[in-house]
Design a protein around this motif. Structure first.
Motif, short mmCIF file in Angstrom:
data_model
loop_
_atom_site.label_atom_id
_atom_site.label_comp_id
_atom_site.label_asym_id
_atom_site.label_seq_id
_atom_site.Cartn_x
_atom_site.Cartn_y
_atom_site.Cartn_z
N ILE A 7 26.32 27.73 110.95
CA ILE A 7 26.94 26.45 110.62
C ILE A 7 26.21 25.85 109.44
O ILE A 7 24.98 25.78 109.44
N ASN A 8 26.95 25.41 108.43
CA ASN A 8 26.37 24.75 107.26
C ASN A 8 26.78 23.28 107.28
O ASN A 8 27.96 22.96 107.25
N PHE A 9 25.79 22.39 107.34
CA PHE A 9 26.03 20.95 107.31
C PHE A 9 25.92 20.46 105.87
O PHE A 9 24.96 20.79 105.17
N PHE A 10 26.90 19.66 105.43
CA PHE A 10 26.93 19.14 104.07
C PHE A 10 26.97 17.61 104.09
O PHE A 10 27.55 17.02 104.99
N ASN A 11 26.37 17.02 103.08
CA ASN A 11 26.46 15.58 102.86
C ASN A 11 27.16 15.40 101.53
O ASN A 11 26.71 15.93 100.51
N SER A 12 28.27 14.70 101.51
CA SER A 12 29.02 14.55 100.26
C SER A 12 28.73 13.19 99.63
O SER A 12 28.68 12.17 100.31
N GLU A 13 28.52 13.23 98.35
CA GLU A 13 28.31 12.02 97.56
C GLU A 13 29.39 11.96 96.50
O GLU A 13 29.97 12.98 96.13
N SER A 71 28.22 14.73 106.34
CA SER A 71 29.61 14.32 106.17
C SER A 71 30.60 15.30 106.80
O SER A 71 31.57 14.90 107.41
N PHE A 72 30.35 16.59 106.60
CA PHE A 72 31.23 17.61 107.14
C PHE A 72 30.42 18.89 107.33
O PHE A 72 29.30 19.00 106.84
N LEU A 73 31.01 19.83 108.06
CA LEU A 73 30.36 21.13 108.23
C LEU A 73 31.36 22.23 107.96
O LEU A 73 32.57 22.02 108.01
N MET A 74 30.82 23.39 107.65
CA MET A 74 31.65 24.57 107.43
C MET A 74 31.08 25.71 108.26
O MET A 74 29.86 25.84 108.39
N LEU A 75 31.97 26.51 108.82
CA LEU A 75 31.58 27.65 109.62
C LEU A 75 31.47 28.88 108.73
O LEU A 75 32.17 29.00 107.72
N GLU A 76 30.62 29.80 109.16
CA GLU A 76 30.50 31.08 108.48
C GLU A 76 31.86 31.78 108.51
O GLU A 76 32.55 31.78 109.53
N ASN A 77 32.28 32.36 107.40
CA ASN A 77 33.55 33.09 107.28
C ASN A 77 34.78 32.21 107.51
O ASN A 77 35.81 32.68 107.99
N ASP A 78 34.68 30.92 107.21
CA ASP A 78 35.81 30.00 107.35
C ASP A 78 35.76 29.02 106.18
O ASP A 78 34.72 28.43 105.91
N LYS A 79 36.87 28.85 105.48
CA LYS A 79 36.88 27.98 104.30
C LYS A 79 37.23 26.53 104.62
O LYS A 79 37.18 25.67 103.76
N GLY A 99 36.97 18.43 114.05
CA GLY A 99 38.36 18.69 113.71
C GLY A 99 38.48 19.00 112.24
O GLY A 99 37.61 18.66 111.45
N GLU A 100 39.61 19.61 111.86
CA GLU A 100 39.82 20.02 110.47
C GLU A 100 40.09 18.87 109.51
O GLU A 100 39.89 19.01 108.33
N ASN A 101 40.56 17.75 110.01
CA ASN A 101 40.80 16.62 109.12
C ASN A 101 39.90 15.46 109.52
O ASN A 101 39.30 15.46 110.57
N ASN A 102 39.81 14.46 108.66
CA ASN A 102 38.88 13.35 108.85
C ASN A 102 39.44 12.28 109.80
O ASN A 102 38.74 11.35 110.12
N ALA A 103 40.68 12.42 110.23
CA ALA A 103 41.27 11.42 111.12
C ALA A 103 40.81 11.63 112.56
O ALA A 103 40.63 12.75 113.01
N LYS A 104 40.61 10.55 113.29
CA LYS A 104 40.14 10.63 114.65
C LYS A 104 41.23 11.05 115.64
O LYS A 104 40.95 11.40 116.76
#
Length: 105
Positions: A7-13, A71-79, A99-104
């Protein structure tokens, strides 16, 4: 339980233009990497927690505490980008529902 997915955790600015180097700076920055157990969130559990069913929701189980700010995360082998919907602190680790989108909903 196997922790077999990276799992890769990202912080977006917000990207800003730097006139000194003539380029945009900022954007998504890698904060942390962890190994995790990833499963799809089942129909029954989704309805219990959120009241609706949507595809693309996943349960991520971690041994270590996730980073404080991400802010979001990405899984290995998943865009796809996954955003936090809910989290739990368990006796043997941590669980995130994403979830795939930012909506709750």
């Amino acid at each position: 339980m196997r922790y077999d997915t990276k799992i890769n955790f990202f912080n977006s600015e917000e990207k800003k233009y730097n006139p000194r180097v003539h380029q945009y700076e900022g954007g998504a920055k890698l904060v942390n990497q962890e190994m995790a157990n990833v499963t799809d969130l089942g129909l029954t559990r989704q309805v219990e927690i959120f009241g609706t069913f949507k595809e693309g929701r996943k349960t991520i189980r971690l041994i270590n505490k996730p980073p404080e700010k991400w802010s979001f995360l990405m899984l290995e082998n998943d865009k796809n980008k996954y955003f936090l919907l809910s989290s739990l602190s368990l006796s043997k680790g941590y669980a995130l529902i994403v979830g795939e989108n930012n909506a709750k909903n």
